[in-house]
Scaffold this motif. Structure first.
Motif, PDB file in Angstrom:
ATOM      1  N   UNK A   1       0.819  -1.208   0.000  1.00 46.70           N
ATOM      2  CA  UNK A   1       0.000   0.000   0.000  1.00 46.70           C
ATOM      3  C   UNK A   1       0.855   1.262   0.000  1.00 46.70           C
ATOM      4  N   UNK A   2       2.087   1.150   0.512  1.00 47.51           N
ATOM      5  CA  UNK A   2       2.988   2.304   0.499  1.00 47.51           C
ATOM      6  C   UNK A   2       4.409   1.835   0.760  1.00 47.51           C
ATOM      7  N   UNK A   3       5.368   2.729   0.562  1.00 48.86           N
ATOM      8  CA  UNK A   3       6.781   2.482   0.841  1.00 48.86           C
ATOM      9  C   UNK A   3       7.210   3.428   1.950  1.00 48.86           C
ATOM     10  N   UNK A   4       7.831   2.892   2.990  1.00 46.05           N
ATOM     11  CA  UNK A   4       8.284   3.696   4.121  1.00 46.05           C
ATOM     12  C   UNK A   4       9.801   3.804   4.095  1.00 46.05           C
ATOM     13  N   UNK A   5      10.304   5.034   4.135  1.00 43.05           N
ATOM     14  CA  UNK A   5      11.759   5.218   4.149  1.00 43.05           C
ATOM     15  C   UNK A   5      12.302   4.861   5.527  1.00 43.05           C
ATOM     16  N   UNK A   6      13.262   3.948   5.568  1.00 43.36           N
ATOM     17  CA  UNK A   6      13.793   3.422   6.826  1.00 43.36           C
ATOM     18  C   UNK A   6      14.786   4.394   7.434  1.00 43.36           C
ATOM     19  N   UNK A   7      14.658   4.602   8.733  1.00 47.58           N
ATOM     20  CA  UNK A   7      15.591   5.434   9.491  1.00 47.58           C
ATOM     21  C   UNK A   7      16.329   4.559  10.501  1.00 47.58           C
ATOM     22  N   UNK A   8      17.640   4.693  10.577  1.00 48.92           N
ATOM     23  CA  UNK A   8      18.413   3.967  11.566  1.00 48.92           C
ATOM     24  C   UNK A   8      18.805   2.565  11.126  1.00 48.92           C
TER      25      UNK A   8
ATOM     26  N   UNK B   1      -0.964  -2.832   4.361  1.00 48.02           N
ATOM     27  CA  UNK B   1      -1.800  -2.421   5.484  1.00 48.02           C
ATOM     28  C   UNK B   1      -2.752  -3.554   5.873  1.00 48.02           C
ATOM     29  N   UNK B   2      -2.654  -4.000   7.112  1.00 48.62           N
ATOM     30  CA  UNK B   2      -3.505  -5.074   7.608  1.00 48.62           C
ATOM     31  C   UNK B   2      -3.488  -5.072   9.120  1.00 48.62           C
ATOM     32  N   UNK B   3      -4.547  -5.599   9.724  1.00 47.67           N
ATOM     33  CA  UNK B   3      -4.587  -5.775  11.166  1.00 47.67           C
ATOM     34  C   UNK B   3      -4.304  -7.225  11.556  1.00 47.67           C
ATOM     35  N   UNK B   4      -4.089  -8.083  10.566  1.00 47.93           N
ATOM     36  CA  UNK B   4      -3.827  -9.499  10.829  1.00 47.93           C
ATOM     37  C   UNK B   4      -2.324  -9.705  11.001  1.00 47.93           C
ATOM     38  N   UNK B   5      -1.878  -9.648  12.231  1.00 45.62           N
ATOM     39  CA  UNK B   5      -0.453  -9.710  12.541  1.00 45.62           C
ATOM     40  C   UNK B   5      -0.151 -11.023  13.242  1.00 45.62           C
ATOM     41  N   UNK B   6       0.951 -11.644  12.848  1.00 41.49           N
ATOM     42  CA  UNK B   6       1.395 -12.885  13.488  1.00 41.49           C
ATOM     43  C   UNK B   6       2.782 -12.692  14.087  1.00 41.49           C
TER      44      UNK B   6
END
Length: 223
Positions: free
Chosen positions: A128-135, A153-158
């Motif tokens: 859904x998007x690309x996040x620029x990584x910091x650190x 993007x999801x709420x289904x996390x394992x």
């Protein structure tokens, strides 16, 4: 899947499904070789090509994790609708998110630096998007400063998945682990201690799961 698999091909296929189900992204050739006792990643590559030819998987050339599962993609498309308020990516590509202001939605227009001309379904599940990584807290698994993390993007996390998490005013990329009311956000760098969150007293919002990396933001995608 149009043609039957040999027992060894089925083992490889099952391992790919297991890895993607548990972690959210495919294994590398080296990981397949280690898990199944192959002498080298080249042996894994041969089985992958056979699976691709039989229609069990789709291979994306030039990527270390370039494996897609048509069956899993079809199931995900049927079971999970497009996230609300997600920007349309078909025309401009995937939005690249830079600095995220405290308390504001991660996909707010002010956070979008530019767009990357990659289709959302280049990644599995779709990004859904690309996040620029910091650190460098995730450097041991190859997620480095300046990389672009593709996020679904999801709420289904394992447990074990790489997530983009919001803790109060901070957005961070970490590996997710939960037991009861306690969540640990684990770094992949021994210099960083786990972040422990008691859900009874602290707010935690998951902004999505990582499904791929673009090295240094230069367009070289790693699944």
């Amino acid at each position: 899947m149009t043609r039957p698999l040999t027992p060894r091909q089925q083992n490889v296929y099952d391992f790919i499904v297991k890895t993607m189900s548990e972690l959210g992204y495919p294994p590398t050739r080296a990981e397949i070789a280690r898990a199944l006792g192959f002498r080298s990643p080249n042996a894994a590559e041969e089985h992958l090509r056979a699976l691709d030819k039989k229609g069990a998987i789709r291979m994306v050339p030039g990527t270390s994790r370039g494996i897609r599962l048509p069956a899993m993609e079809a199931e995900a498309a049927e079971s999970e609708p497009k996230a609300a308020n997600a920007p349309e990516t078909s025309a401009q590509g995937l939005p690249i998110i830079g600095e995220v202001a405290a308390g504001s939605p991660i996909l707010a227009t002010a956070h979008i630096d530019r767009y990357c001309p990659l289709p959302a379904d280049y990644f599995t599940p779709r990004a859904d998007y690309l996040l620029r990584v910091r650190g460098l807290s995730m450097k041991d698994i190859g997620i480095l400063e300046g990389d672009l993390l593709a996020v679904h993007r999801t709420e289904r996390i394992r447990d074990g998945q790489i997530v983009v998490a919001r803790i109060e005013d901070e957005v961070t990329v970490k590996r997710f682990k939960r037991q009861g009311h306690t969540v640990w956000l684990m770094a992949e760098n021994e210099e960083f201690a786990p972040i422990e969150i008691d859900l009874r007293h602290q707010a935690l919002e998951i902004e999505g799961v990582g499904v791929g990396v673009i090295r240094g933001g230069n367009g070289q995608a790693l699944h």
